[in-house]
Design a protein around this motif. Structure first.
Motif, short mmCIF file in Angstrom:
data_model
loop_
_atom_site.label_atom_id
_atom_site.label_comp_id
_atom_site.label_asym_id
_atom_site.label_seq_id
_atom_site.Cartn_x
_atom_site.Cartn_y
_atom_site.Cartn_z
N GLY A 19 -1.64 -0.47 -10.63
CA GLY A 19 -3.02 -0.69 -10.84
C GLY A 19 -2.96 -1.52 -12.30
O GLY A 19 -3.94 -1.10 -13.02
N THR A 66 3.39 5.94 -7.36
CA THR A 66 2.23 6.84 -8.02
C THR A 66 2.89 8.32 -8.01
O THR A 66 2.81 9.03 -8.75
N ARG A 97 2.84 1.71 -3.12
CA ARG A 97 1.78 2.23 -4.41
C ARG A 97 1.83 3.75 -4.31
O ARG A 97 1.68 4.32 -5.19
N ILE A 98 1.61 4.02 -3.31
CA ILE A 98 1.79 5.77 -2.92
C ILE A 98 2.88 6.07 -3.68
O ILE A 98 2.90 7.23 -4.27
N TRP A 129 0.81 -1.24 0.09
CA TRP A 129 -0.09 -0.04 -0.04
C TRP A 129 0.96 1.19 0.09
O TRP A 129 0.75 2.20 -0.77
N GLU A 173 -0.45 -4.62 -8.05
CA GLU A 173 -1.48 -3.67 -6.87
C GLU A 173 -0.92 -2.10 -7.25
O GLU A 173 -1.60 -1.29 -6.90
#
Lengths: 224, 196
Positions: B171, B98, B94-95, B91, B168
């Protein structure tokens, strides 16, 4: 080079490819602590228009069928053709239109402008209807919503290559919308909250929605 | 740390490795409640790897440090939305990915406006004459890959993430990650063909 050799090289790259110097953890933490814990107001996690007052938001716009995207694509294609390939024909047109001097002339209709205006309105509607998190309610993005996003993404890319993107402001907006719509088009039927948060952040960072609304309003005000 | 370790009482926790610390969920819960020391512990646990990943994406020390700060500010802001559907590391990363990609695209867009150059030329590989070393050639070849392929190679082959985790983070479907890696490696083999 064979696979084994490449595998070995890539394994070695763990220790050699862009290895950073030691991170200044304490200095970085100082800003994180200041901005997160000492911030006067809580961060906005979602909703591109959080805090906006107004009527309750409607659900996904079901009138935006994929056919609308196809129609917009056709209109844009015609518009691009008229703008780029037949400059002489458009210059000849006015005398023909003025054959009936007493009749009020309709406002000139530029297919590209009209298609752009429709595209902007549809994109505003789509982004305003992004699935939102609410207490106890499961997030959902139906297939049509995602299909609409894909159609609009295709239109965005067409517009980026059209005369509509000659204005730097429009070009920037199209580029930002391409990024956002590409993320929306990848949403699953049951998106996670963080997926939506990332999209919201991408929009917030670039002020996408306010810019989009401003441009859409200017198109609308000019009669398109 | 195993599940059983998570359920241990305080004395048992003391037997853990010194750097193990409290269970991650405890730190997350305390951080959401506004506990700065828990947030700092969470940061200490993950900041170095986030920094490394972000640096490997952007290749600039200063920018990487700024991005790491952005990542953690966002992560702490969104922490209450973290439901444990995926590992916290996934998680968080992923931040990170991105955030780094958004910044890179912004930089690339500015550069494109300024120089009116194609984006694939930004990290163009140097000629062999200029840099005959195989390792350097590999790095340059990785840098020369299109963004999606480069990211997959960096995350999978360099950082060691699984395709599921990469899916994940980016995306994308797991299969897409595998296909990208296959394509990326094929391009790397071509780029390094004269070193066979």
């Amino acid at each position: 080079m064979n696979d084994d050799r490449l595998e070995q090289l890539l394994r070695d790259a763990k220790d050699s490819y862009r290895v950073p110097a030691d991170a200044p953890l304490d200095a970085m933490w100082a800003r994180i602590e200041r901005e997160h814990f000492d911030a006067p107001a809580p961060m906005v996690h979602w909703a591109p228009e959080a805090g906006r007052e107004g009527p309750p938001r409607r659900g996904p716009r079901r009138w935006m069928a994929p056919a609308a995207g196809i129609a917009a694509t056709l209109v844009i294609g015609i518009g691009i053709g008229r703008m780029t390939a037949l400059p002489v024909a458009t210059e000849v047109s006015p005398p023909m239109v003025q054959a009936a001097p007493n009749a009020p002339l309709p406002a000139p209709v530029d297919p590209l402008q009209r298609a752009t205006s429709e595209y902007l309105a549809q994109t505003v509607a789509l982004l305003a209807s992004l699935p939102r998190e609410s207490a106890g309610q499961r997030l959902s993005a139906d297939a049509r919503f995602v299909a609409d996003a894909r159609a609009l993404l295709g239109t965005t890319r067409l517009l980026m290559d059209s005369p509509a993107a000659t204005d730097p402001r429009m070009r920037d907006l199209f580029q930002d919308l391409e990024l956002v719509l590409a993320q929306v088009a990848q949403l699953r039927t049951a998106p996670r909250a963080e997926e939506l948060t990332f999209i919201a952040e991408a929009m917030n960072e670039r002020d996408v929605v306010p810019r989009l609304r401003t441009v859409a309003a200017s198109y609308s005000a000019s009669g398109y | 740390m195993s599940n059983s370790a998570n359920q241990m009482t305080t004395p048992a926790i003391a037997l853990q490795a010194p750097d193990a610390g409290p269970p991650e969920w405890t730190l997350i819960t305390q951080s959401i409640a506004g506990d700065r020391s828990a947030a700092r512990a969470l940061y200490d646990r993950h900041a170095r790897r986030v920094h490394r990943v972000v640096f490997r994406i952007c290749g600039d020390e200063e920018l990487a440090s700024d991005l790491v700060q952005d990542v953690f500010i966002r992560a702490f802001g969104q922490l209450k939305n973290f439901r444990g559907d995926s590992a916290f590391t996934t998680w968080l990363h992923r931040i990170a990915v991105t955030t780094a990609l958004n910044q890179m695209r912004k930089v690339k867009r500015i550069r494109n406006h300024e120089e009116a150059l194609g984006d694939e030329d930004v990290h163009a590989a140097p000629s062999r004459e200029a840099d005959p070393d195989l390792k350097s050639r590999l790095h340059a070849a990785i840098d020369g890959l299109p963004e999606g392929l480069r990211l997959t190679v960096v995350l999978h082959d360099v950082e060691g993430y699984t395709h599921g985790e990469i899916g994940e983070m980016l995306g994308i479907a797991e299969g897409t990650s595998k296909a990208r890696l296959f394509e990326a490696r094929a391009r790397l083999r071509v780029a390094l063909a004269d070193f066979a």
